[in-house]
Design an enzyme around this catalytic site. Structure first.
Site, mmCIF file in Angstrom:
data_model
loop_
_atom_site.group_PDB
_atom_site.id
_atom_site.type_symbol
_atom_site.label_atom_id
_atom_site.label_comp_id
_atom_site.label_asym_id
_atom_site.label_seq_id
_atom_site.Cartn_x
_atom_site.Cartn_y
_atom_site.Cartn_z
ATOM 1 N N HIS A 129 0.837 -1.199 0.000
ATOM 2 C CA HIS A 129 0.000 0.000 0.000
ATOM 3 C C HIS A 129 0.871 1.248 0.000
ATOM 4 C CE1 HIS A 129 -3.202 -2.748 0.927
ATOM 5 N NE2 HIS A 129 -2.607 -3.130 2.029
ATOM 6 N N GLU B 65 -1.561 -0.618 8.156
ATOM 7 C CA GLU B 65 -2.513 -1.543 8.756
ATOM 8 C C GLU B 65 -1.812 -2.371 9.821
ATOM 9 O OE1 GLU B 65 -3.631 -3.251 4.946
ATOM 10 O OE2 GLU B 65 -2.661 -5.131 5.429
ATOM 11 N N HIS C 154 3.285 -7.543 1.680
ATOM 12 C CA HIS C 154 2.660 -8.445 2.656
ATOM 13 C C HIS C 154 1.580 -9.288 2.002
ATOM 14 C CE1 HIS C 154 0.184 -4.812 2.565
ATOM 15 N NE2 HIS C 154 -0.839 -5.580 2.886
ATOM 16 N N ARG D 205 -1.253 -4.740 -6.234
ATOM 17 C CA ARG D 205 -1.036 -6.183 -6.237
ATOM 18 C C ARG D 205 0.246 -6.503 -7.012
ATOM 19 N NH1 ARG D 205 -6.249 -7.720 -8.346
ATOM 20 N NH2 ARG D 205 -7.199 -7.454 -6.324
#
Ligand code: ZN
Length: 319
Positions: A96, A114, A171, A191
């Site tokens: 991200h 996150e 991740h 992605r």
């Protein structure tokens, strides 16, 4: 206001999802249900208030019209998104952007940090966290040549682990894992690799250029430290406190008095049942404790995750 605000969760179908979210009492849209957005004001899944003075309002509307309930914090959007994830199969390997990159390249959106609290996982489970390329050039070679087993760094996990995923960290959640995720209110995912899977006969879109632009190199993050406090038979674990959010796990056994000066608290009941100042709560409930609620007493036998933001959260400045 001295009232908890319960939210109706939004359940999401995902190609990698399963059926275990039904164990939280949620009604599943299909047998591939991957995510429960329990506390969300995101346009892709805006929770509604379930009861009380604001019943029926969306969380985004509530945040816009009643900022006093959120301690008058700044920012255009409600800052957090809290999910429970059931990964029956592997999620794509992803990364991200941070706030600055997202602001410039994604129409002023927030970036995404996150954190994960592992609720359950298979024996010998692992997650992808970071990569093994020594620099960006090597990362690019490994990705373009499809050497993903060399590129990806996996670390073992077990139930009760906590992991912080900063923007720019490669991740992936692997199959057989259930976790609670607290993140910035953003849905921007780049992605890198999707295991060559096909969805409706075609591979899902990859975002190689964007990923290479935002990924940290080198990138070998550790599991962060947590601080545990014992109060009687109960336990409090403080996980993370960064510029975007902090999360605290309460393992309640009996009664536990909590001092509360948060602008607001976003709470998910992870197991068991009990009460907050006499209001019954149970596994799967998601609720907000508004500003001005003050201190509270948790009672019963249950596990709750409380997510909040600093009093003056970092806000992306629009130029
Ligand atoms: Zn992610």
């Amino acid at each position: 206001m001295k009232e908890l605000m319960f939210l109706n969760p939004v359940l999401k179908e995902c190609i990698w999802g399963g059926t275990r979210l039904s164990g939280f009492g949620y009604r599943l849209p299909s047998d591939k249900t991957g995510e429960c957005w329990g506390i969300s004001a995101h346009r892709n899944g805006d929770c509604t208030v379930a009861s009380g003075a604001y019943a029926g309002m969306t969380l985004s509307d509530l945040f816009t019209k009643h900022r006093e309930l959120f301690g008058g914090i700044g920012g255009e959007y409600f800052p957090l998104l809290v999910k429970i994830i059931d990964a029956k199969n592997d999620l794509s390997v992803q990364v991200h952007p941070d706030d600055e990159y997202a602001r410039i390249h994604e129409n002023g959106a927030s970036g995404k940090a996150e954190c994960w609290y592992i609720l359950d996982c298979d024996e010998g489970a692992a997650i992808v966290l970071g990569h093994r390329a020594k620099d960006r050039k090597e990362a690019e070679e490994m990705i373009r040549e499809g050497r993903f087993s060399d590129f990806i760094r996996e670390i073992p996990i077990q139930k009760g682990d906590f992991l912080m995923i900063e923007p720019g960290v490669i991740h992936a959640i692997k199959g057989g894992t259930m976790l609670l995720e607290t993140q910035e209110n953003s849905d921007i995912t780049y992605r890198v690799y999707d295991y060559g899977r096909l969805v409706n006969g075609a591979p899902r879109k990859l975002h190689i250029e964007e990923s290479l632009a935002v990924m940290k190199c080198p990138c070998l993050p550790d599991k962060p430290d947590s601080k545990t406090e014992r109060v009687g038979r109960s336990e409090i674990r403080h996980f993370v406190s960064d510029s975007h959010f902090s999360t605290t796990l309460y393992r309640v056994d009996g009664e536990l008095a909590v001092t509360n000066g948060n602008p607001f608290s976003a709470v998910t009941v992870l197991s068991g049942s009990g009460a907050v100042d006499g209001t019954p709560v149970k596994k799967g409930d998601n609720f907000l404790i508004p500003a001005g609620y003050g201190d509270f007493v948790l009672s019963g036998r249950m596990e709750l995750m409380l997510s909040t933001v600093p009093k003056e959260p970092k806000v992306a400045i629009q130029e």
